[in-house]
Design an enzyme around this catalytic site. Structure first.
Site, PDB file in Angstrom:
ATOM      1  N   HIS A 251      83.324 -43.165  -2.075  1.00 49.83           N
ATOM      2  CA  HIS A 251      82.166 -42.286  -2.197  1.00 49.83           C
ATOM      3  C   HIS A 251      82.351 -41.246  -3.293  1.00 49.83           C
ATOM      4  O   HIS A 251      81.377 -40.845  -3.944  1.00 49.83           O
ATOM      5  CB  HIS A 251      81.862 -41.626  -0.855  1.00 49.83           C
ATOM      6  CG  HIS A 251      81.281 -42.566   0.146  1.00 49.83           C
ATOM      7  ND1 HIS A 251      81.182 -42.276   1.487  1.00 49.83           N
ATOM      8  CD2 HIS A 251      80.767 -43.817   0.002  1.00 49.83           C
ATOM      9  CE1 HIS A 251      80.632 -43.289   2.126  1.00 49.83           C
ATOM     10  NE2 HIS A 251      80.379 -44.242   1.240  1.00 49.83           N
ATOM     11  N   HIS A 383      77.034 -54.194  -3.797  1.00 48.82           N
ATOM     12  CA  HIS A 383      77.966 -53.467  -4.661  1.00 48.82           C
ATOM     13  C   HIS A 383      78.453 -54.333  -5.817  1.00 48.82           C
ATOM     14  O   HIS A 383      78.533 -53.875  -6.967  1.00 48.82           O
ATOM     15  CB  HIS A 383      79.165 -52.970  -3.854  1.00 48.82           C
ATOM     16  CG  HIS A 383      78.851 -51.834  -2.937  1.00 48.82           C
ATOM     17  ND1 HIS A 383      78.692 -50.544  -3.372  1.00 48.82           N
ATOM     18  CD2 HIS A 383      78.682 -51.801  -1.596  1.00 48.82           C
ATOM     19  CE1 HIS A 383      78.436 -49.755  -2.350  1.00 48.82           C
ATOM     20  NE2 HIS A 383      78.416 -50.495  -1.257  1.00 48.82           N
TER      21      HIS A 383
END
Length: 410
Positions: A251, A383
């Site tokens: 993150h 992703h």
């Protein structure tokens, strides 16, 4: 040596990898609509039912494929979207269930989450630009639900979860859902040409700048309803797939990229400190997370002193690493980012790309041996596909807008 991103041969490799990944999920659509959870070979696992976040990500990814002219992509996007307009949609109370069981029964225990709804927004905006039937109507509905239920105008960020009937909002607040809300808001703004969505994203990004300044660039993930940090939450469940304890390395990298994309999208209206914070978040994530135990790869999480907690390697972290390194290289021109970009693609190809069975291995242990304690199977193309596209588009527009406008370099 020239940066890889400038080489036509590298861009060609990225394009081929993108198409290979899209091929892996070609059987993802379920007979009743929606996207299946895929196993290691790309075969649907019906025992896991239909999950909104997987379905929405599938709509987004295959809408990108359709915009790129990859045959078969539009049909997959439309089939997955049928799940969002069908069984996953709460026709009575509004919004979207978290999941359906393998027998089609809505999950009424999990409640309605900002995380799920942010991906519905992203899916609907990408599908609208791709011309998928029903997408614009879905976007209108999802936008209304999101603003009514999740956006907190006073706080300038999103609440995290309601019960299924929208009667009670949970006291938990989460940075993960707000991160994906930023991505969705920028995408919706690009789709509708509506600056109000960019301005909401800017307020969340400004909060992240403050968090980074106050926490040595290790971002707290969990908060109470007054946005007080809860640093010990899930200490007893450190490998939780959505709410792990501690600082999440991936993150930090993902936020670094998003802050730069927000800066480019907002122009003169961008909050101060986005680029400098992106660099600090990136450097902290690399220092804390990369090859900490002698083997290449990023650990999943660390404690608040930077000591690794969960040492397994998740595919999505490496995907976000290459995207962040590319964005910082383009923003700053510093060669070190290009060097890391190349190093991490080498890692992806060596350990994550599964040539024999398809897609990328989703989880490896600390020795880079395949593992499945957190992410069994290969449910997520989001992703990896984005990692193949981000280096080939400008920083400002969302991926769908860039593809729609012909801005994806060959």
């Amino acid at each position: 040596m020239r940066p890889w991103q400038t080489l036509p041969t590298h861009r060609s490799w990225l394009d081929a990898e993108c198409r290979r990944l899209l091929g892996f999920g070609r059987h993802v659509v379920l007979p009743g609509g929606g996207a299946a959870y895929l196993d290691d070979d790309g075969v649907p696992d019906p025992s896991r039912g239909v999950q909104t976040w997987i379905t929405a990500r599938t709509v987004h990814v295959y809408s990108l494929g359709a915009l790129l002219g990859v045959p078969g992509s539009a049909g997959v996007a439309a089939g997955a979207l049928a799940g969002l307009t069908g069984g996953l949609r709460d026709a009575r109370a509004g919004g979207w269930y978290h999941a359906l069981s393998e027998h089609g029964v809505p999950d009424t225990v999990a409640g309605k989450s900002c995380y799920d709804h942010a991906f519905v927004l992203l899916a609907a905006s990408s599908a609208t630009l791709a011309g998928i039937p029903g997408a614009r109507e879905l976007l209108d509905e999802a936008s209304g639900v999101f603003l009514d239920r999740f956006w907190d105008e006073e706080a300038g960020r999103c609440v995290d979860e309601w019960d299924v009937s929208w009667s009670v909002v949970a006291p938990y607040r989460g940075l993960n859902a707000n991160m994906h809300a930023v991505e969705a808001m920028l995408a919706v703004a690009d789709c509708l040409d509506d600056d109000s969505w960019r301005d909401r994203a800017a307020r969340i990004c400004a909060f992240v700048v403050t968090l980074a300044e106050e926490n040595e660039s290790r971002l707290p993930e969990h908060f109470d309803d007054g946005w007080g940090p809860q640093p010990d939450l899930n200490r007893d469940r450190p490998d939780d797939p959505f709410k792990p304890y501690g600082a999440t390395i991936g993150h930090g990298l993902e936020w670094a990229r998003l802050l730069l994309q927000a800066e480019a999208a907002l122009g003169e209206r961008a909050p101060s400190g986005l680029a400098s914070t992106a660099s600090l978040l990136f450097d902290r994530a690399v220092e804390d997370g990369w090859a900490r135990d002698g083997a290449p790869g990023f650990v999943y999480t660390t404690d608040w002193a930077g000591v690794p907690v969960v040492r397994d390697r998740m595919h999505w972290v490496a995907a976000e690493a290459v995207g962040a390194a590319d964005a910082l290289h383009r923003r700053t021109g510093e060669a070190r980012y290009a060097d890391l970009y190349a190093r991490w693609w080498d890692y992806v190809v060596t350990y994550l790309v599964d040539v024999d069975r398809g897609s990328w291995r989703h989880q490896l242990d600390a020795s880079n041996v395949p593992a499945d304690g957190v992410w069994p199977g290969k449910p997520d193309l989001y992703h990896a596909v984005q990692a193949t596209l981000l280096p080939r588009v400008p920083l400002g527009p969302s991926l769908a807008r860039a593809a729609h406008d012909g801005l994806v370099s060959a």
